[in-house]
Write a protein that holds these residues in place. Structure first.
Motif, PDB file in Angstrom:
ATOM      1  N   ILE A 124      -9.631  53.985  29.830  1.00  0.00           N
ATOM      2  CA  ILE A 124      -9.700  55.420  29.523  1.00  0.00           C
ATOM      3  C   ILE A 124      -8.920  56.294  30.505  1.00  0.00           C
ATOM      4  CG2 ILE A 124     -11.987  55.194  28.442  1.00  0.00           C
ATOM      5  CD1 ILE A 124     -13.047  56.699  31.020  1.00  0.00           C
ATOM      6  N   GLY A 125      -8.468  55.773  31.631  1.00  0.00           N
ATOM      7  CA  GLY A 125      -7.906  56.633  32.663  1.00  0.00           C
ATOM      8  C   GLY A 125      -6.445  56.385  32.963  1.00  0.00           C
ATOM      9  N   GLU A 126      -5.900  57.229  33.849  1.00  0.00           N
ATOM     10  CA  GLU A 126      -4.515  57.146  34.346  1.00  0.00           C
ATOM     11  C   GLU A 126      -3.498  57.419  33.242  1.00  0.00           C
ATOM     12  OE1 GLU A 126      -5.183  57.261  37.212  1.00  0.00           O
ATOM     13  OE2 GLU A 126      -7.043  56.119  37.368  1.00  0.00           O
ATOM     14  N   TYR A 127      -3.771  58.409  32.433  1.00  0.00           N
ATOM     15  CA  TYR A 127      -2.915  58.817  31.310  1.00  0.00           C
ATOM     16  C   TYR A 127      -2.192  60.122  31.672  1.00  0.00           C
ATOM     17  CZ  TYR A 127      -7.149  61.544  30.941  1.00  0.00           C
ATOM     18  OH  TYR A 127      -8.214  62.338  31.264  1.00  0.00           O
ATOM     19  N   ASP A 128      -1.153  60.419  30.936  1.00  0.00           N
ATOM     20  CA  ASP A 128      -0.457  61.696  31.073  1.00  0.00           C
ATOM     21  C   ASP A 128       0.531  61.818  29.930  1.00  0.00           C
ATOM     22  OD1 ASP A 128      -0.071  64.019  33.181  1.00  0.00           O
ATOM     23  OD2 ASP A 128       1.935  63.505  32.459  1.00  0.00           O
ATOM     24  N   GLU A 129       0.881  63.045  29.590  1.00  0.00           N
ATOM     25  CA  GLU A 129       1.850  63.247  28.514  1.00  0.00           C
ATOM     26  C   GLU A 129       3.241  62.743  28.897  1.00  0.00           C
ATOM     27  OE1 GLU A 129       3.139  67.860  29.615  1.00  0.00           O
ATOM     28  OE2 GLU A 129       2.304  67.376  27.658  1.00  0.00           O
ATOM     29  N   TRP A 165       1.766  54.596  27.402  1.00  0.00           N
ATOM     30  CA  TRP A 165       1.504  53.631  28.469  1.00  0.00           C
ATOM     31  C   TRP A 165       0.012  53.341  28.588  1.00  0.00           C
ATOM     32  CZ3 TRP A 165       5.816  52.483  31.868  1.00  0.00           C
ATOM     33  CH2 TRP A 165       5.523  51.605  32.908  1.00  0.00           C
ATOM     34  N   HIS A 166      -0.809  54.410  28.519  1.00  0.00           N
ATOM     35  CA  HIS A 166      -2.262  54.290  28.625  1.00  0.00           C
ATOM     36  C   HIS A 166      -2.929  55.154  27.557  1.00  0.00           C
ATOM     37  CE1 HIS A 166      -1.672  53.411  33.185  1.00  0.00           C
ATOM     38  NE2 HIS A 166      -1.794  52.278  32.521  1.00  0.00           N
TER      39      HIS A 166
END
Length: 403
Positions: A286-291, A296-297
């Motif tokens: 659920i973590g370490e995401y970004d636009e 990627w995540h």
């Protein structure tokens, strides 16, 4: 200054230079080894025969929209002030005796931070993506540093039957932890090509099992299947996608567990659910995401959707709560996942690091003991107002949760 004094100072400086050179040489040698090892011979031939391999590397069925340099630079200026905890993270400290008695239900899971998870299923103990080092890095003096010590000492783990590694990024494949396991007897079950790293670090080949997507390995009463994930791999600039990435399905006689690995959104979740589900528990990233790296995540809302696609009965979020690898606050993934789960009617538990969960004992409703602090929501640089609103609704713990 006399000649004797000048000679003495020269000797001292020469000795300091030798010590410095030796220290730097040792550090560089360790860092070089941590970069990993390339596949060759029969291992490389098998990799090249994979349906996922062409043009000299592995590929996803769906292209990845990632590495937007401009968004990465802009995002750095909008990074949350709470990307790293300002207070100690509440941790449940475990000891070996906690695992002396097998789980009464046959399935117990202990989340140890980020993706590292101990899964006891079918009479076996499986360790997923173990990271015991202080940093997710090829060197000990730089790179993302963990926020708390491992809740369970490596030596206090119960006897491990198999270590599952999803891919070779530093926050999932840690050289020092692997080297510490050289004297163990467990198997290592890994995607294609990752075995080259393990063998290079001294793990005997007979303990290494490499799988392509949908291939499986069996322990008595337990089958472990490597399943598709939408991600990438590599430990330095020139080895990108030279090893495969995967999730895992752990299938015992009466229980099933799914681990997503690192992944973006993909229709293959439905394939996994149809072929191997339903799952009693899903360990969902659920973590370490970004636009700036959207494929990627998973973001938390996508993770809830993926949980439904794989036919998961209970979700335990992973890949958060230990390292600063993105721009969001350290609590945002949990807040957004909780809000999305409640809206979708998805059952979810969010244990503290080191806390053990038996899915059979989980209540029927979506649950999450709100052990993390309530921090202000922050919309992303693109103005993700819906996500921020959902977070605002979830960050306030109920009266029952604060008792």
């Amino acid at each position: 200054m006399t000649a004797r004094k000048r000679f003495g100072i020269g000797k001292m400086l020469a000795a300091l230079f030798v010590l410095l050179f030796a220290g730097v040489s040792v550090a560089l040698a360790q860092a070089w080894d941590a970069l990993g090892h390339s596949a060759e011979g029969a291992r490389l031939v098998r990799m090249q025969a994979s349906p996922q391999w062409h043009d000299g590397r592995f590929h996803n069925p769906q292209p990845l929209a990632n590495d937007d340099l401009w968004k990465i630079l802009v995002g750095a200026f909008h990074k949350s002030d709470d990307a790293t905890p300002k207070q100690p993270v509440p941790v449940v400290l475990d000891k070996r005796s906690d695992f002396a008695v097998p789980p009464a239900s046959g399935l117990r899971v202990t989340w140890l931070g980020h993706a590292t998870t101990l899964v006891e299923i079918g009479g076996h103990a499986l360790l997923i993506d173990p990271i015991w080092s202080d940093r997710a890095s090829p060197v000990t003096w730089a790179g993302p540093k963990r926020w708390y010590a491992p809740p369970l000492a490596l030596a206090d783990l119960p006897p491990i039957d198999a270590v599952l590694i999803s891919h070779d990024h530093y926050d999932h494949l840690d050289r020092a932890t692997i080297v510490a396991m050289k004297g163990w007897t467990n198997k290592f079950i890994v995607p294609l090509g990752v075995g080259a790293h393990l063998a290079g670090w001294g793990i005997p080949e007979e303990r290494i099992i490499e799988l392509d997507w949908w291939e499986s390995s069996k322990l008595p009463g337990l089958e472990i299947v490597a399943v598709p994930a939408r991600h990438t791999s590599g430990r330095y600039l020139f080895d990108r996608d030279k090893t495969l990435w995967a999730g895992f399905a752990m299938i015992a006689a009466n229980q099933r567990v799914y681990y997503s690995g690192d992944t973006g959104m993909t229709p293959q979740f439905a394939d996994i659910g149809n072929r191997l589900g339903p799952f009693d528990l899903s360990l969902m990233q659920i973590g370490e995401y970004d636009e700036a790296w959207p494929d990627w995540h998973l973001n938390p809302e996508q993770a809830i959707q993926a949980q439904q696609m794989v036919k998961g009965k209970l979700m335990l979020p992973v890949h958060h709560g230990l390292l600063d690898l993105a721009y969001h606050s350290w609590t945002e993934p949990m807040d957004r996942a909780l809000a999305a789960a409640e809206k979708a009617g998805v059952r979810m538990v969010i244990p503290r690091p080191g806390e053990s969960i038996e899915p059979a004992n989980a209540p029927d409703a979506a649950i999450a003991a709100h052990w993390w602090p309530s921090l202000p929501a922050r919309a992303s640089a693109s103005g993700d107002k819906m996500a921020a609103q959902a977070m605002d609704e979830s960050v306030k713990p109920s009266a029952k949760e604060t008792q």
